[in-house]
Design a protein around this motif. Structure first.
Motif, PDB file in Angstrom:
ATOM      1  N   THR A  28       0.845  -1.188   0.000  1.00 51.21           N
ATOM      2  CA  THR A  28       0.000   0.000   0.000  1.00 51.21           C
ATOM      3  C   THR A  28       0.880   1.238   0.000  1.00 51.21           C
ATOM      4  OG1 THR A  28      -1.841   1.104   1.120  1.00 51.21           O
ATOM      5  CG2 THR A  28      -0.164   0.136   2.520  1.00 51.21           C
ATOM      6  N   GLU A  29       0.316   2.332  -0.462  1.00 49.80           N
ATOM      7  CA  GLU A  29       1.066   3.583  -0.555  1.00 49.80           C
ATOM      8  C   GLU A  29       0.352   4.660   0.263  1.00 49.80           C
ATOM      9  OE1 GLU A  29       1.659   7.619  -1.998  1.00 49.80           O
ATOM     10  OE2 GLU A  29      -0.038   6.397  -2.696  1.00 49.80           O
ATOM     11  N   VAL A  30       1.103   5.301   1.129  1.00 58.20           N
ATOM     12  CA  VAL A  30       0.560   6.372   1.958  1.00 58.20           C
ATOM     13  C   VAL A  30       1.510   7.566   1.870  1.00 58.20           C
ATOM     14  CG1 VAL A  30      -0.183   7.080   4.257  1.00 58.20           C
ATOM     15  CG2 VAL A  30      -0.499   4.706   3.527  1.00 58.20           C
ATOM     16  N   ASN A  31       1.036   8.640   1.249  1.00 59.46           N
ATOM     17  CA  ASN A  31       1.826   9.873   1.138  1.00 59.46           C
ATOM     18  C   ASN A  31       3.218   9.626   0.554  1.00 59.46           C
ATOM     19  OD1 ASN A  31      -0.281  11.386   2.296  1.00 59.46           O
ATOM     20  ND2 ASN A  31       0.438  10.871   4.374  1.00 59.46           N
ATOM     21  N   GLY A  32       3.266   8.788  -0.484  1.00 58.30           N
ATOM     22  CA  GLY A  32       4.531   8.538  -1.158  1.00 58.30           C
ATOM     23  C   GLY A  32       5.389   7.466  -0.527  1.00 58.30           C
ATOM     24  N   THR A  33       4.972   6.881   0.588  1.00 61.10           N
ATOM     25  CA  THR A  33       5.705   5.798   1.234  1.00 61.10           C
ATOM     26  C   THR A  33       5.027   4.471   0.911  1.00 61.10           C
ATOM     27  OG1 THR A  33       6.447   7.190   3.055  1.00 61.10           O
ATOM     28  CG2 THR A  33       6.476   4.820   3.430  1.00 61.10           C
ATOM     29  N   TYR A  34       5.800   3.490   0.426  1.00 61.14           N
ATOM     30  CA  TYR A  34       5.267   2.184   0.060  1.00 61.14           C
ATOM     31  C   TYR A  34       5.574   1.197   1.186  1.00 61.14           C
ATOM     32  CZ  TYR A  34       4.512   4.088  -4.584  1.00 61.14           C
ATOM     33  OH  TYR A  34       4.081   4.842  -5.642  1.00 61.14           O
ATOM     34  N   VAL A  35       4.501   0.593   1.715  1.00 61.93           N
ATOM     35  CA  VAL A  35       4.621  -0.244   2.903  1.00 61.93           C
ATOM     36  C   VAL A  35       3.965  -1.597   2.659  1.00 61.93           C
ATOM     37  CG1 VAL A  35       4.110  -0.399   5.380  1.00 61.93           C
ATOM     38  CG2 VAL A  35       4.479   1.839   4.315  1.00 61.93           C
ATOM     39  N   VAL A  36       4.621  -2.664   3.146  1.00 63.28           N
ATOM     40  CA  VAL A  36       4.038  -4.003   3.112  1.00 63.28           C
ATOM     41  C   VAL A  36       3.263  -4.218   4.403  1.00 63.28           C
ATOM     42  CG1 VAL A  36       4.494  -6.486   3.020  1.00 63.28           C
ATOM     43  CG2 VAL A  36       5.908  -4.901   1.695  1.00 63.28           C
ATOM     44  N   ARG A  37       2.015  -4.664   4.268  1.00 63.90           N
ATOM     45  CA  ARG A  37       1.186  -4.963   5.428  1.00 63.90           C
ATOM     46  C   ARG A  37       0.549  -6.331   5.264  1.00 63.90           C
ATOM     47  NH1 ARG A  37       0.809  -0.570   8.669  1.00 63.90           N
ATOM     48  NH2 ARG A  37       1.040   1.513   7.753  1.00 63.90           N
ATOM     49  N   SER A  38      -0.085  -6.796   6.330  1.00 62.37           N
ATOM     50  CA  SER A  38      -0.776  -8.078   6.327  1.00 62.37           C
ATOM     51  C   SER A  38      -2.224  -7.862   6.765  1.00 62.37           C
ATOM     52  CB  SER A  38      -0.097  -9.062   7.293  1.00 62.37           C
ATOM     53  OG  SER A  38      -0.931 -10.181   7.555  1.00 62.37           O
ATOM     54  N   VAL A  39      -3.158  -8.505   6.063  1.00 61.95           N
ATOM     55  CA  VAL A  39      -4.557  -8.351   6.451  1.00 61.95           C
ATOM     56  C   VAL A  39      -4.860  -9.076   7.755  1.00 61.95           C
ATOM     57  CG1 VAL A  39      -5.329  -8.056   4.070  1.00 61.95           C
ATOM     58  CG2 VAL A  39      -5.308 -10.337   5.070  1.00 61.95           C
ATOM     59  N   PHE A  40      -4.031 -10.047   8.128  1.00 61.39           N
ATOM     60  CA  PHE A  40      -4.246 -10.781   9.371  1.00 61.39           C
ATOM     61  C   PHE A  40      -3.619 -10.090  10.579  1.00 61.39           C
ATOM     62  CE2 PHE A  40      -5.232 -14.948   7.175  1.00 61.39           C
ATOM     63  CZ  PHE A  40      -6.507 -15.023   7.692  1.00 61.39           C
ATOM     64  N   ASP A  41      -2.476  -9.476  10.331  1.00 58.24           N
ATOM     65  CA  ASP A  41      -1.734  -8.847  11.427  1.00 58.24           C
ATOM     66  C   ASP A  41      -1.660  -7.338  11.162  1.00 58.24           C
ATOM     67  OD1 ASP A  41      -0.062  -8.009  13.410  1.00 58.24           O
ATOM     68  OD2 ASP A  41       1.596  -9.350  12.893  1.00 58.24           O
TER      69      ASP A  41
END
Length: 814
Positions: free
Chosen positions: A104-117
């Motif tokens: 996902t991208e938030v304000n130009g920062t690309y971050v890996v997330r998990s829907v479970f955690d």
């Protein structure tokens, strides 16, 4: 052919139908671009700017005090649902333990997330701005390697044709934050499954870059030129075959690279003049594209195979101008499945290429189309061998006709020509499998099982064929799209309508169910990604004209069989059925082969503006030839475009003309692209009897002028079907002249439906002395008509023109 028509707030539509793009976008990356959240305080001021053009005054509010829909609303995204984009990421252990990792991208920062955690967070790219060799650059898009240790950064993007672009690429190391340059003016770049190598195309040649070595390690081809395309499609393959810019595929192990070599040397050139690109130009800029028109030479496509370790390149299949390579899918590390058709899509051949044996080709299936044709698909899905899971051999799932309807079939081993039929019935699977859960053997798919105007999510197990389970709630009308996580255990479910859209994350590897049914009846909702609460509040202020769906009986075909068509109507605000001879009827049509408009989605667009602002009934009819109702219904139009489609619109106009509250002198038809063609053919066939007005935008007027791949699929070649082409041409100007008046608009820079079509048609009108029409040209605009404010003008012109027609301001000439 892609419909250039847009309802201002909707994305471009695909050739399978102006509304089918809603489905495709959700399936691929769930990138439905619907705008940002709306606040009541930001609502635009209502106004009607058309009074200056002579239209009667239209009240801004309905009798109950609610606001009417206007262009201002559409252009300020008042009714645009918010949709969150989510990119699922590959995970090695996702088959057994699917954690649902996404980018996902938030304000130009690309971050890996998990829907479970929800606490899991890993930054891949801190910001999209970066510095390389002293230059300040901005990543306009990124592509993470499968292991997420490297990222391809794309800058300086330049648009080419509809789907293709050029750009500069850099590789960013997510661990040490180093950046390496790949190259400028690259037209395609793809990560290998090994997360190390990148195949890219520069100046129509294929190269391989190694992120470990930090440099290009192989130039795969050397013959790329303005007429030889390696790894990317030429114009017609991009537009009509792949519907994208990719003609290159890695094997599942990354050991092999397959790609097409497309040679368009024999294809004729078509020049397009551009007049307003630069203020100081006194001569137009001429751009020539290789464009194969019906019956003229096609490009030839050759399948190339490159072995990364030995760097051996071989040609494994050499097609010619009479064949089309429509799909390539790797079945594991060494076997490649290829679909090939003849140029008129009468026969489909399935080829298997054994890369491990030097590219040996076998042909396990050759499939004639019968009375119809083969549509191009891109969803053939590989299933690896797993004896513990009951999959005794390698295999794949394909879409094929079963008793005249498109269904899923499981071919295992790949060499078999006797598949296991997974789905069956008088309904259709849309495009092919959406996902396969290799842990459970469940195959997920979108289908029309409940209704051809809806799309629901289902699943079937390959070990229990034809036992179909609905995932979404079929007790209520609904259209859904979906995208699945790497292991297919989690899904982003997108509800698209008919009510206000929402998005939710659902886990499907569970026996638990939601306590309150909302969308899915199988699986557990983890959370909502977007519920569009703000849009609910906004809609309370407006009286949006409602769509009502149903069927129309349009008479009988030549065999005496009843013709039943899907349709919807939009009744204007404060509709009063007791009024006599009052309401105009605005028909909107696309009608191309295998397309669909009558689909139960949420949308507030141009049709609603027409209904609200002009007090008109809007009607949309999917007549014969349209899709998702079986082979027989769409095959009506084979070799005879424009005839039955026009007849069905006329029959619908007869029905509405007989309604007591309809003014028979105010029935009109509007269409864009194929719809523009259908508008002219309908006016021609009707000769002013039912349709008094027509509006045609960017129409084909002679199918000899349109591209070979699309046209010949439905018409064969002009050499094979000269009478069909003669009948399909818009040719009877005298009959057209019997309408009260019509409007024609086209962009001069249209690389799809060439401006030539409208010029030839205008000459026909001149020769016949027909003068009861208006014409508007948009300099340098392509098929979507957007260049230099053109999209604002084209829709203003449409609304104002038909408003004047309904007000009786046009005096027939000639």
């Amino acid at each position: 052919m892609e419909d250039g028509y847009q309802e201002l707030d909707e994305p471009n539509r695909k050739k399978r139908g102006s509304l089918e793009a809603w489905i495709k976008l959700g399936v691929i990356l769930v990138l439905l671009v619907w705008g940002s959240a709306l606040l009541i305080s930001s609502l635009p001021l209502e106004h009607h700017s058309d009074h200056k053009n002579g239209l009667r005054h239209i009240p801004k509010r309905t009798k109950n005090g609610q606001l009417k829909v206007s262009f201002a609303n559409l252009r300020n995204d008042t009714f645009s649902p918010v949709t969150r984009s989510l990119r699922w990421l590959y995970s090695d252990d996702a088959t057994e333990d699917d954690q649902g990792f996404f980018l996902t991208e938030v304000n130009g920062t690309y971050v890996v997330r998990s829907v479970f955690d929800k606490d899991y967070s890993r930054v891949l790219l801190e910001k999209s701005d970066f510095v390389y060799a002293g230059q300040n650059l901005t990543a306009e898009s990124i592509i993470a390697s499968p292991d997420q240790e490297h990222i391809l950064l794309k800058t300086d993007t330049v648009k080419n044709w509809r789907h293709s672009t050029f750009g500069s690429y850099y590789v960013f190391d997510t661990k040490d934050h180093s950046i390496n340059f790949v190259g400028n003016n690259i037209s395609l770049a793809l990560w290998s499954p090994n997360s190390n190598d990148v195949a890219y195309v520069f100046e129509n040649n294929v190269y391989v870059y190694s992120s470990k070595a930090g440099k290009t390690i192989a130039q795969v081809t050397h013959d790329g030129s303005s007429q030889v395309f390696n790894g990317i499609p030429d114009w017609v393959y991009e537009e009509e075959v792949f519907e994208g810019n990719q003609a290159l595929w890695w094997s599942t192990s990354g050991e092999y690279l397959s790609f097409l070599k497309i040679n368009e040397t024999e294809v004729h050139e078509f020049p397009i003049a551009y007049y307003v690109q630069h203020d100081d130009d006194i001569y137009p800029e001429i751009r020539k594209i290789k464009y194969p028109k019906s019956g003229t030479p096609n490009p030839s496509a050759e399948i190339q195979l490159f072995h990364l370790e030995t760097q051996h390149l071989s040609s494994v299949f050499a097609g010619n101008s009479s064949t089309l390579v429509t799909e390539m899918t790797w079945l594991g590390g060494e076997q490649l499945l290829v679909k090939v058709t003849d140029r008129t899509s009468d026969t489909l051949s399935i080829l298997l290429v054994d890369a491990g044996k030097g590219g040996v080709v076998t042909t396990p299936r050759v499939c004639p189309s019968g009375e119809g044709w083969w549509e191009i698909t891109h969803r053939t899905t590989y299933l690896p061998k797993d004896i513990k899971k009951g999959r005794k051999d390698e295999g794949y799932i394909d879409l094929m006709p079963v008793d005249g309807f498109n269904h899923l079939a499981y071919f295992s081993p790949p060499e078999t020509d006797e598949p296991v039929i997974l789905t069956r019935g008088e309904w259709e699977v849309v495009d092919g499998p959406t996902a396969v859960d290799l842990e459970t053997n469940n195959v997920y798919f979108i289908a029309t099982k409940k209704s051809s105007t809806e799309r629901h999510l289902y699943r079937v197990n390959i070990l229990k064929p034809e036992k179909i389970e609905a995932i979404t709630d079929t007790s209520k009308p609904g259209t859904f799209s979906v995208s699945f996580s790497s292991g297919s255990g989690l899904a982003l479910l997108n509800y698209l309508g008919p009510d206000i859209p929402y998005q939710k994350i659902v886990t499907l590897r569970t026996h638990k169910k939601d306590s309150t049914i909302h969308g899915n009846i199988v699986g557990k909702t983890l959370y909502y990604l977007e519920d569009n609460a703000a849009l609910h509040r906004v809609l309370n202020l407006y009286d949006v004209p409602k769509k009502t769906f149903g069927t129309l009986e349009l008479g009988h075909d030549q065999n005496g069989k009843s013709v039943t068509a899907n349709y919807y109507e939009i009744l204007p605000n404060d509709f009063d059925p007791s009024r006599r001879d009052h309401y105009p009827v605005f028909f909107f049509a696309y009608g191309g082969p295998n397309s669909q408009q009558v689909l139960q989605i949420f949308s507030v667009g141009f049709n609603e503006v027409v209904s609200s602002q002009l007090d008109a009934i809007v009607v949309v009819v999917d007549g014969r030839g349209t899709g998702f109702r079986g082979k027989d219904f769409r095959s009506y139009v084979r070799d005879n475009l424009g005839d039955l489609e026009a007849q069905d619109q006329i029959e619908a106009a007869k029905i509405y003309g007989n309604k007591p509250y309809v003014n028979q002198d105010k029935i009109s038809l509007f269409g864009w692209s194929y719809g523009g063609y259908l508008t002219l053919k309908t006016l021609e066939k009707d000769a002013g009897k039912h349709f008094k007005y027509g509006m045609s935008v960017a129409p084909v007027t002679d199918w000899r002028f349109y591209d070979s791949v699309y046209t010949e699929r439905y018409m064969h070649t002009p050499q094979e079907n000269p009478e069909g082409y003669r009948k399909a041409k818009v040719s009877n100007a005298t009959a057209l002249g019997q309408a009260q008046r019509f409007l024609l608009m086209h962009g001069t820079g249209d690389d799809n439906v060439h401006f030539q079509n409208s010029l030839k048609f205008l000459d026909l009108l001149d020769l016949a002395g027909v003068e009861n029409y208006d014409f508007h040209v948009f300099p340098d605009s392509d098929h979507s008509i957007r260049y230099h404010n053109a999209n604002i003008i084209v829709f203003d012109k449409l609304l104002n023109w038909i408003g004047q027609a309904y007000d009786g301001q046009f005096v027939k000439i000639g």
